[in-house]
Write a protein that holds these residues in place. Sequence first.
Motif, short mmCIF file in Angstrom:
data_model
loop_
_atom_site.label_atom_id
_atom_site.label_comp_id
_atom_site.label_asym_id
_atom_site.label_seq_id
_atom_site.Cartn_x
_atom_site.Cartn_y
_atom_site.Cartn_z
N LYS A 250 0.84 -1.21 0.00
CA LYS A 250 0.00 0.00 0.00
C LYS A 250 0.86 1.25 0.00
O LYS A 250 1.96 1.26 0.55
N SER B 13 -8.97 -7.15 11.12
CA SER B 13 -8.48 -6.38 9.99
C SER B 13 -9.59 -5.76 9.13
O SER B 13 -10.40 -6.48 8.56
N ASP C 43 -4.25 0.16 8.39
CA ASP C 43 -4.66 0.98 7.24
C ASP C 43 -4.68 2.47 7.51
O ASP C 43 -4.48 3.26 6.58
MG LIG Z 1 -5.07 -4.74 5.82
#
Ligand SMILES: [Mg+2]
Length: 233
Positions: free
Chosen positions: A18, A166, A213
Motif C-alpha cells: 500500500k 483487519s 490501514d
Molecule cells: Mg489490511
Amino acid sequence: MTTPWDDWNHVLKIDPDKELPEGVTYGDLCATGTDAIEVGGTMGITEENMGAVIDACAEHDVPLYQEPSNPQVVLEDDALDGYLIPTVFNAGSPFWITEAHKEWVRLDDDLDWERTTTEAYIVMNPEADVATLTEANCDLEADDVAAYATVAERMFGQEIVYVEYSGMLGDEGVVDAAADAVDDATLFYGGGIHDYDSAYSMAQYADVIVVGDLAHDEGIEAVQETVEAANDA
Ligand SMILES: [Mg+2]
Ligand SMILES: CC(C)=CCC/C(C)=C/CC/C(C)=C/CC/C(C)=C/COP(=O)(O)OP(=O)(O)O
Ligand SMILES: O=P(O)(O)OC[C@@H](O)CO
C-alpha cells in the motif's frame, strides 16, 4: 520470561503493498511514538516490496519486525529485531496453522530461532483478505474466542494471541473475553482503529493495539492519536 512486547502498547503495521499518503515518509511513521513497526500484509507481498519498507525503516530508531504472509517473503536482514510468524488458529485449512511452517522449516535448515516468535491469530472479519485466504471460520462467539486464546496459551505455549478484525472495528465483548482468558500471553488486537476513541476502546482490554490501514489512508496525526490512546488506556 520477559519479552519485548511485554512493554508495548501500540504497534504500527505497515503494508508494503500500500502507498503512503502524500508527503508522508516511512521515517515519519517510525517517529509517531509507536512501540514497534510490523511490516506485513496478506495480498501483494513480495521480497522486493518487503525489502524496500524494511530498508526505509531500518535507519530509524524503532523496533522493527517482519510479519511474513508466506515463507517466500521472509528476509534475512540484521536490521530486523525479529520475525513474528502468524499461525491462524481458526483457519479452515491446516496449511495456515502448521503446514506453511513445516515447509519453511523443511526448506531452510538455518532458521534464526532466537529472533522468531509465533503469533496465534484468531481471525474475526470474514470480509478481510486474511479470512478469505485462510478460509477462517469467523462465526465465533466471545466464549469461542476466549477458548481459542486459552488453547493458544495453555496448550500451545503461545506468547502472543492476536484477535484480528483487519478492516473493521471489533466487538469489545470479544476482546474483553480474550483478555480475561489469557494470563501470561500478550494479547494483540488489530482492526479498524481510526481515532483516539476507537484506539482507547480496544486498548482497555488488549495489551497491544495494532494500527494498520490508518497510516496508509490518513497519515501521521491520526496515527499519533492512537498512540496517545494506547498509552492512556
Ligand atoms: Mg489490511
Ligand atoms: C511460515 C511462514 C513464514 C509464514 C506463514 C504465515 C501464515 C500462516 C500466514 C497466514 C495469515 C496471514 C496472511 C497473515 C499476514 C498478516 C495479516 C493478517 C495482515 C492483514 O491482512 P489484511 O488486512 O487482511 O490484508 P490486506 O491488507 O493485504 O488486504
Ligand atoms: O488495517 P487495520 O484495520 O487497522 O488492521 C490492523 C491489523 O490488525 C491488520 O493485520
